[in-house]
Design a protein around this motif. Sequence first.
Motif, short mmCIF file in Angstrom:
data_model
loop_
_atom_site.label_atom_id
_atom_site.label_comp_id
_atom_site.label_asym_id
_atom_site.label_seq_id
_atom_site.Cartn_x
_atom_site.Cartn_y
_atom_site.Cartn_z
N THR A 603 74.25 76.58 -14.70
CA THR A 603 75.34 76.00 -13.91
C THR A 603 75.09 74.52 -13.60
O THR A 603 74.09 74.18 -12.96
N PRO A 604 75.96 73.62 -14.02
CA PRO A 604 75.80 72.20 -13.70
C PRO A 604 76.20 71.92 -12.24
O PRO A 604 77.16 72.50 -11.73
N ARG A 606 77.65 69.33 -9.27
CA ARG A 606 78.76 68.38 -9.28
C ARG A 606 78.31 67.03 -9.83
O ARG A 606 78.99 66.41 -10.65
N PHE A 608 75.80 66.45 -11.85
CA PHE A 608 75.52 66.59 -13.28
C PHE A 608 76.83 66.46 -14.06
O PHE A 608 76.91 65.72 -15.06
N LEU A 609 77.84 67.16 -13.61
CA LEU A 609 79.14 67.11 -14.28
C LEU A 609 79.72 65.71 -14.26
O LEU A 609 80.28 65.23 -15.27
N VAL A 612 78.02 63.61 -16.93
CA VAL A 612 78.50 63.91 -18.28
C VAL A 612 79.90 63.34 -18.47
O VAL A 612 80.23 62.74 -19.51
N TYR A 613 80.74 63.50 -17.44
CA TYR A 613 82.10 62.96 -17.47
C TYR A 613 82.07 61.45 -17.70
O TYR A 613 82.82 60.91 -18.52
N THR A 642 72.69 73.39 -20.04
CA THR A 642 73.54 72.94 -18.94
C THR A 642 74.53 71.89 -19.43
O THR A 642 75.69 71.84 -19.00
N SER A 646 78.55 72.11 -19.31
CA SER A 646 79.32 71.02 -18.72
C SER A 646 80.48 70.62 -19.62
O SER A 646 81.61 70.40 -19.15
#
Length: 691
Positions: A603-604, A606, A608-609, A612-613, A642, A646
Amino acid sequence: MCNFLVKGEKIMSRKKWLTAHIDKELAAQVAENHSLDPFTALILVSRGITEYEDVEEFFDSDFSFCDPYLIADMDKAVERIEKAIDDFQKICVFGDYDADGVTATALMYSYLSSRGADVMYYIPDRVSEGYGMNCGAIDKLNEQGVKLIITVDNGISAIEEIAYAKTLGIETVVTDHHQVGDVLPDAVAVVDPHRPDCNLNFKDWAGVGVAFKVVCGLEKGDYSEILNNYADIIAVGTVADVVDLRDENRAIVKYGIAKINSCPCNGINALRQVAGVGERPLNAVGVTYSLAPRINAAGRIESAETALKLLICDNLATALDIADKVDGCNRQRHELENEIMKAAVAHIESNKQIKYSKVIVVCGEKWHHGVVGIVAAKLVEKYGKPAIVIAFDGDDGTGSARSVDGFSVYDAIKSCEDLLTHFGGHTMAAGLGIKKEKINEFFIRINEYANSIPDVAPTLMLDCKLNPAYIDSSLVESLEMLEPFGAGNAQPLFGIFGVTIENIKAVGEGKHLRITFSKGNTQFVAMKFSTTLNEFPFVGRDVVDLAVRIDKNEFRGEVKASVQIRDMRFSGIDEDNLFKSQTLYEKYRRGEKLTTHEARFLTPTRDFLLGVYGLLKQSKLWQFDVETLTYRAKCPIERYCTMLVSIDVLCELGLVEKESDKIIFVGDGKKADLSQSEILNNLNRIQGGEQ
């Protein structure tokens, strides 16, 4: 209804690099004992060739072939064939449609013709007749007055067919190299070195190799005359059948390569011309990639008889015409192969049940039977796991399987044998027949088998580490000592570690890359073939590891070392953690039960996400693999899984889109609520004890 029916890609799967252990002291001793170049001795030791007699035999220029009469039933085979020649009885050489079978047929037919025999040949059609003898073919031969059938590269399993031929007054001599069953055929002679009463030190000939031994038996053991006349044909079949190039096979191919480069038969000469080889010297690797596939292609696409006529042709002009047809079959084979590969990949990518299974099973209507094995091998390269490709014609399916080291695809298929109409093969490759109604259950069962045994990662075996300072013409000479290369004696693969990319240049109309590397005070150039700049994930100043082959490049009399890149990776990546992470992600995508710890790791957060975003927003279009994205993000490689999750979440929320292997950012101006992600919600529920 078959859920797995399919209504070009060249991306290879990531492999785990392994370097052979080498006893350097033993290598030094081998070099001294046999007056060998130290580097040559190093490779020998890495491959377990260390005993004095084995090293001497490996380099023996005057190899002594074993007496053909040591093979069981050789005396009976020779006696019956001689009788047929003397009595001018009609003989049929019954062959097979692959390169081994075609060359074996050409050898036996040409030799018997030279003896004045009344001889014909028969090769069954791959699609309408399949492998080996069949009663319909025997009826045709009976109508033509055949009194003796000599099988080459088949026959050991033709129990019923040979018995049927006998009822028609046709006798059979079997010459084969496949494994022997519980019962031998009722033939005049069964010449197969794998018979339990055949006590030979070496018995791993190809089908053409066994035919060679029979012909030598007919010549009262005179090998030299047969090799002078047919070594090129025998070598091509031996190389094509991927038998280990050791002992007699190694000697056969040595003789054959010399003949191919000096005085080949008209058919081989013509094949050289259409393959673009011209007058350039060919080695065994060159035969593997230029001559053998064209002979195979005729049997896959049109008729193996075309390739056979080429090999027995006594006129060069006619041979060139036939070679053009064979070359056309090879081009058509490429087109069919690419078409089926594209369809197979599209279906796999759209079906996570198949994509993330431990054994890929994919099938399609009217796919050409002759190329499904090649497509299966390509899918193994792309996905790094066993693959089975099945071609359906109505309700009947014919499939071909390929595997990775450590996973016996034969054993996996055997565990489902009650679902199959037939199957056969070995650890790395197998074939099968199946009804359409059984395909779903077959997919489930074979993957249950895969789940019951330990996971395996695809591997890349390196012979040794190489300091780039030693790449020169003397290294090329050291490697030439080890020729011919092939199965059981692969062309050496070296690891060059921790080198820096200095320059990347597209060459060959942009189809290939010429890359300059440095390490310390040494600079060297290497080629990355069939890769464009847009497909290349590395940039200048990246520090990488290379898996390379060293080839000979001769121009205007000057010999240089040509470095060819077979694989690349970023230096310093912990591969054990990478593959553990990948295995966890695939387990999750298959819908298997996860532990709380596994779900938490996947699970990433917030942050981490968001990271990546941001990366994908900055790039707009990411066209490389996710491992490279993980590296560029300076993310620990164990969080590879992960990173994959994501990207799945961002796709789910409509912020990125996947197109083939590309990730396209489409999130400009969009807002997303993470609480709406079913992926995250499911993973959070597992962490809370729900599943």
